[in-house]
Design an enzyme around this catalytic site. Sequence first.
Site, PDB file in Angstrom:
ATOM      1  N   GLY A 226       0.835  -1.201   0.000  1.00  0.00           N
ATOM      2  CA  GLY A 226       0.000   0.000   0.000  1.00  0.00           C
ATOM      3  C   GLY A 226       0.865   1.243   0.000  1.00  0.00           C
ATOM      4  O   GLY A 226       2.040   1.197  -0.380  1.00  0.00           O
ATOM      5  N   THR A 228       3.066   4.578   1.195  1.00  0.00           N
ATOM      6  CA  THR A 228       4.205   4.718   2.106  1.00  0.00           C
ATOM      7  C   THR A 228       3.775   5.269   3.470  1.00  0.00           C
ATOM      8  O   THR A 228       4.277   4.816   4.508  1.00  0.00           O
ATOM      9  CB  THR A 228       5.276   5.612   1.443  1.00  0.00           C
ATOM     10  N   THR A 230       0.907   4.836   5.004  1.00  0.00           N
ATOM     11  CA  THR A 230       0.270   3.742   5.764  1.00  0.00           C
ATOM     12  C   THR A 230       1.347   2.768   6.244  1.00  0.00           C
ATOM     13  O   THR A 230       1.297   2.285   7.383  1.00  0.00           O
ATOM     14  CB  THR A 230      -0.750   2.975   4.878  1.00  0.00           C
ATOM     15  N   GLU A 248       5.561  -3.387   0.987  1.00  0.00           N
ATOM     16  CA  GLU A 248       5.682  -3.020  -0.439  1.00  0.00           C
ATOM     17  C   GLU A 248       4.949  -1.705  -0.595  1.00  0.00           C
ATOM     18  O   GLU A 248       3.713  -1.667  -0.540  1.00  0.00           O
ATOM     19  CB  GLU A 248       5.043  -4.100  -1.317  1.00  0.00           C
ATOM     20  N   CYS A 282       1.917   0.440  -9.247  1.00  0.00           N
ATOM     21  CA  CYS A 282       3.069   0.959  -8.501  1.00  0.00           C
ATOM     22  C   CYS A 282       4.331   0.974  -9.363  1.00  0.00           C
ATOM     23  O   CYS A 282       5.305   1.631  -9.034  1.00  0.00           O
ATOM     24  CB  CYS A 282       3.280   0.125  -7.247  1.00  0.00           C
ATOM     25  N   GLU A 461       9.230  -9.646  -2.024  1.00  0.00           N
ATOM     26  CA  GLU A 461       8.296 -10.737  -2.291  1.00  0.00           C
ATOM     27  C   GLU A 461       8.842 -11.530  -3.475  1.00  0.00           C
ATOM     28  O   GLU A 461       9.866 -11.180  -4.046  1.00  0.00           O
ATOM     29  CB  GLU A 461       6.913 -10.161  -2.611  1.00  0.00           C
TER      30      GLU A 461
HETATM   31  P1  NDP Z   1      -3.278   2.374   1.323  1.00  0.00           P
HETATM   32  O1  NDP Z   1      -2.002   2.434   2.056  1.00  0.00           O
HETATM   33  O2  NDP Z   1      -4.257   3.472   1.524  1.00  0.00           O
HETATM   34  O3  NDP Z   1      -4.066   1.043   1.659  1.00  0.00           O
HETATM   35  C1  NDP Z   1      -3.520  -0.253   1.491  1.00  0.00           C
HETATM   36  C2  NDP Z   1      -4.260  -1.219   2.386  1.00  0.00           C
HETATM   37  O4  NDP Z   1      -3.996  -0.881   3.750  1.00  0.00           O
HETATM   38  C3  NDP Z   1      -5.785  -1.162   2.232  1.00  0.00           C
HETATM   39  O5  NDP Z   1      -6.309  -2.444   2.428  1.00  0.00           O
HETATM   40  C4  NDP Z   1      -6.162  -0.226   3.351  1.00  0.00           C
HETATM   41  O6  NDP Z   1      -7.501  -0.344   3.742  1.00  0.00           O
HETATM   42  C5  NDP Z   1      -5.209  -0.680   4.442  1.00  0.00           C
HETATM   43  N1  NDP Z   1      -4.977   0.302   5.497  1.00  0.00           N
HETATM   44  C6  NDP Z   1      -5.179   1.645   5.480  1.00  0.00           C
HETATM   45  N2  NDP Z   1      -4.847   2.190   6.668  1.00  0.00           N
HETATM   46  C7  NDP Z   1      -4.407   1.172   7.454  1.00  0.00           C
HETATM   47  C8  NDP Z   1      -3.898   1.098   8.788  1.00  0.00           C
HETATM   48  N3  NDP Z   1      -3.774   2.171   9.553  1.00  0.00           N
HETATM   49  N4  NDP Z   1      -3.528  -0.095   9.257  1.00  0.00           N
HETATM   50  C9  NDP Z   1      -3.600  -1.204   8.492  1.00  0.00           C
HETATM   51  N5  NDP Z   1      -4.093  -1.201   7.236  1.00  0.00           N
HETATM   52  C10 NDP Z   1      -4.473  -0.025   6.712  1.00  0.00           C
HETATM   53  O7  NDP Z   1      -2.916   2.207  -0.213  1.00  0.00           O
HETATM   54  P2  NDP Z   1      -3.914   2.202  -1.444  1.00  0.00           P
HETATM   55  O8  NDP Z   1      -4.925   1.132  -1.265  1.00  0.00           O
HETATM   56  O9  NDP Z   1      -4.361   3.611  -1.679  1.00  0.00           O
HETATM   57  O10 NDP Z   1      -2.948   1.727  -2.619  1.00  0.00           O
HETATM   58  C11 NDP Z   1      -2.148   2.571  -3.364  1.00  0.00           C
HETATM   59  C12 NDP Z   1      -0.725   2.557  -2.861  1.00  0.00           C
HETATM   60  O11 NDP Z   1      -0.210   1.249  -2.892  1.00  0.00           O
HETATM   61  C13 NDP Z   1       0.200   3.380  -3.718  1.00  0.00           C
HETATM   62  O12 NDP Z   1       1.045   4.138  -2.887  1.00  0.00           O
HETATM   63  C14 NDP Z   1       1.002   2.345  -4.466  1.00  0.00           C
HETATM   64  O13 NDP Z   1       2.269   2.769  -4.881  1.00  0.00           O
HETATM   65  C15 NDP Z   1       1.094   1.264  -3.459  1.00  0.00           C
HETATM   66  N6  NDP Z   1       1.390  -0.008  -4.106  1.00  0.00           N
HETATM   67  C16 NDP Z   1       2.630  -0.560  -3.938  1.00  0.00           C
HETATM   68  C17 NDP Z   1       2.960  -1.738  -4.578  1.00  0.00           C
HETATM   69  C18 NDP Z   1       4.298  -2.377  -4.398  1.00  0.00           C
HETATM   70  O14 NDP Z   1       4.429  -3.537  -4.755  1.00  0.00           O
HETATM   71  N7  NDP Z   1       5.286  -1.704  -3.857  1.00  0.00           N
HETATM   72  C19 NDP Z   1       1.999  -2.414  -5.477  1.00  0.00           C
HETATM   73  C20 NDP Z   1       0.732  -1.749  -5.562  1.00  0.00           C
HETATM   74  C21 NDP Z   1       0.442  -0.586  -4.899  1.00  0.00           C
HETATM   75  P3  NDP Z   1      -8.608   0.684   3.136  1.00  0.00           P
HETATM   76  O15 NDP Z   1      -8.707   0.362   1.705  1.00  0.00           O
HETATM   77  O16 NDP Z   1      -9.811   0.414   3.887  1.00  0.00           O
HETATM   78  O17 NDP Z   1      -8.045   2.056   3.383  1.00  0.00           O
END
Ligand code: NDP
Length: 480
Positions: A226, A228, A230, A248, A282, A461
């Site tokens: 997700g 950075t 978060t 990641e 990403c 991963e």
């Molecule tokens: P977020 O960080 O907003 O969310 C990722 C996941 O974490 C979601 O399931 C979200 O739930 C959950 N989450 C949010 N807050 C918390 C918390 N405090 N504690 C635990 N879990 C939490 O990312 P996005 O979903 O907006 O995804 C986009 C981001 O992901 C981009 O920055 C992208 O670059 C990155 N990404 C990285 C990849 C990699 O391989 N490096 C691959 C794909 C994406 P909820 O949806 O309910 O908020």
Amino acid sequence: MENIKNYINGELVEPLSKKYLDNYDPSKGKVYSYIPDSDEKDVELAYEAANKAFHKWSLTPKDKRSEYLLKIAALIEKNIDKLALAESIDNGKPLKLAKTIDIPRAASNFHFYGTGILHYAANAHSMEDNAINYTLRQPVGVAGCISPWNLPLYLFSWKIAPALAAGCTVVAKPSEVTPMTAYLLSEICIEAGLPPGVLNIVHGLGAKVGNAIVSHKNIPLISFTGGTSTGKQIAAIAAPMFKKLSLELGGKNPNIIFADCDYDKMLATTLLSSFANQGQICLCGSRIFVERKIYDKFKNDFVTKTKTLIVGNPLDEKTKVGAIVSKIHFEKILSYIELAKREGGKILCGGKPITVSGEFSEGYYIEPTIIEGLDYNCRTNQEEIFGPVVTITPFDTEEEVLRMANSTIYGLASVLWTQDLTRAHRIANTIHAGIVWINCWLLRDLRTPFGGVKASGVGREGGFEALDFFTEPKNVCIKL
Ligand code: NDP
């Protein structure tokens, strides 16, 4: 309208609170189903089920675990049309993309780890003074897996498959924004006869469900993909609890184009690496650096090609750019385009939302956008936008482009276009990135380490690295 359910202890169940959240179809901007608004009580139920199942699952022979994973892979393949349609509606991505990339890759993830676990072996080290060490690799326990919305089933299964193959049981949370294919996966797991409690899927908000998983005192391992910020919050909670962590995170990937590249191949691929999945991958190359000698030619050709991309109904075969995943994200992307203008950027094409006619008029569509004239150090070039927005910048020397490419806090992926292999190796060696693609993009071999450096993440991963992560080594030394 359908109520999505949690998958706990082998059953599809309502959240204990009986509360639900709206789930949107972003192509129409309309609610089309409801998602459990679960909380820490549901996570506790899921944990208890996973914990109860752990002993038996961890001792289940590898080939038996493999059979379950291969069965799940086969069922994903069998249901590809249904899953691809669900992914497209839930996320806004073109159906064609879901059918050719997302869902086949989800099946591959289960297939890859279903077979990979059979080849996973531990080391032995003999010592000269008549002793031998062998290293056991034991599953860590109940794994917490949290995934984002951009490649929903693809990334969800990229965590779950190695965790299950390694002998862990799982409490998983898909993104609240795109829960549908994870729900359909729970139906597939039931059909595959996966024993109750081995995989548990709890739907809901990150701040409630995600946080409850991360904070759970008996979940010793968190695999997170997700943003950075978060990731930072998760690390702050998990690190003092000494949890194993795989993060990641975000990226701001450079795409470096030298004048000696295979121009046509570069242009076609750059179109994809810029705008595939609405730029919400990403690994997309959002900062394009072009050697000055071909800058004007590239600019004209790239703008011309980008203007031909059809934006609209994700279910239409001709659509190349679908809807942005949510209203919030749509507004965030537009705010970055405004920022780019304030920072002195010139919009070469795009830059505006699009209203698609008929039932799609409330959907979240943005024109593929190319911006030039920005300093490499400005916010538009340093912060992750995660949408169909790229900047183009000319460069004269290798040193200059490396300085610009390496200037962000991120270091996930990078793309190089050149026919000069010596130069390609030299840059690959120095660039700040976990992944370097030379004369290609998104060419994935699942055996390779996947992940980023700096603020793009911690750990890798893929391949045996993921099996290492979900297992704990224990060295046994015997004096003979
Ligand atoms: P977020 O960080 O907003 O969310 C990722 C996941 O974490 C979601 O399931 C979200 O739930 C959950 N989450 C949010 N807050 C918390 C918390 N405090 N504690 C635990 N879990 C939490 O990312 P996005 O979903 O907006 O995804 C986009 C981001 O992901 C981009 O920055 C992208 O670059 C990155 N990404 C990285 C990849 C990699 O391989 N490096 C691959 C794909 C994406 P909820 O949806 O309910 O908020």
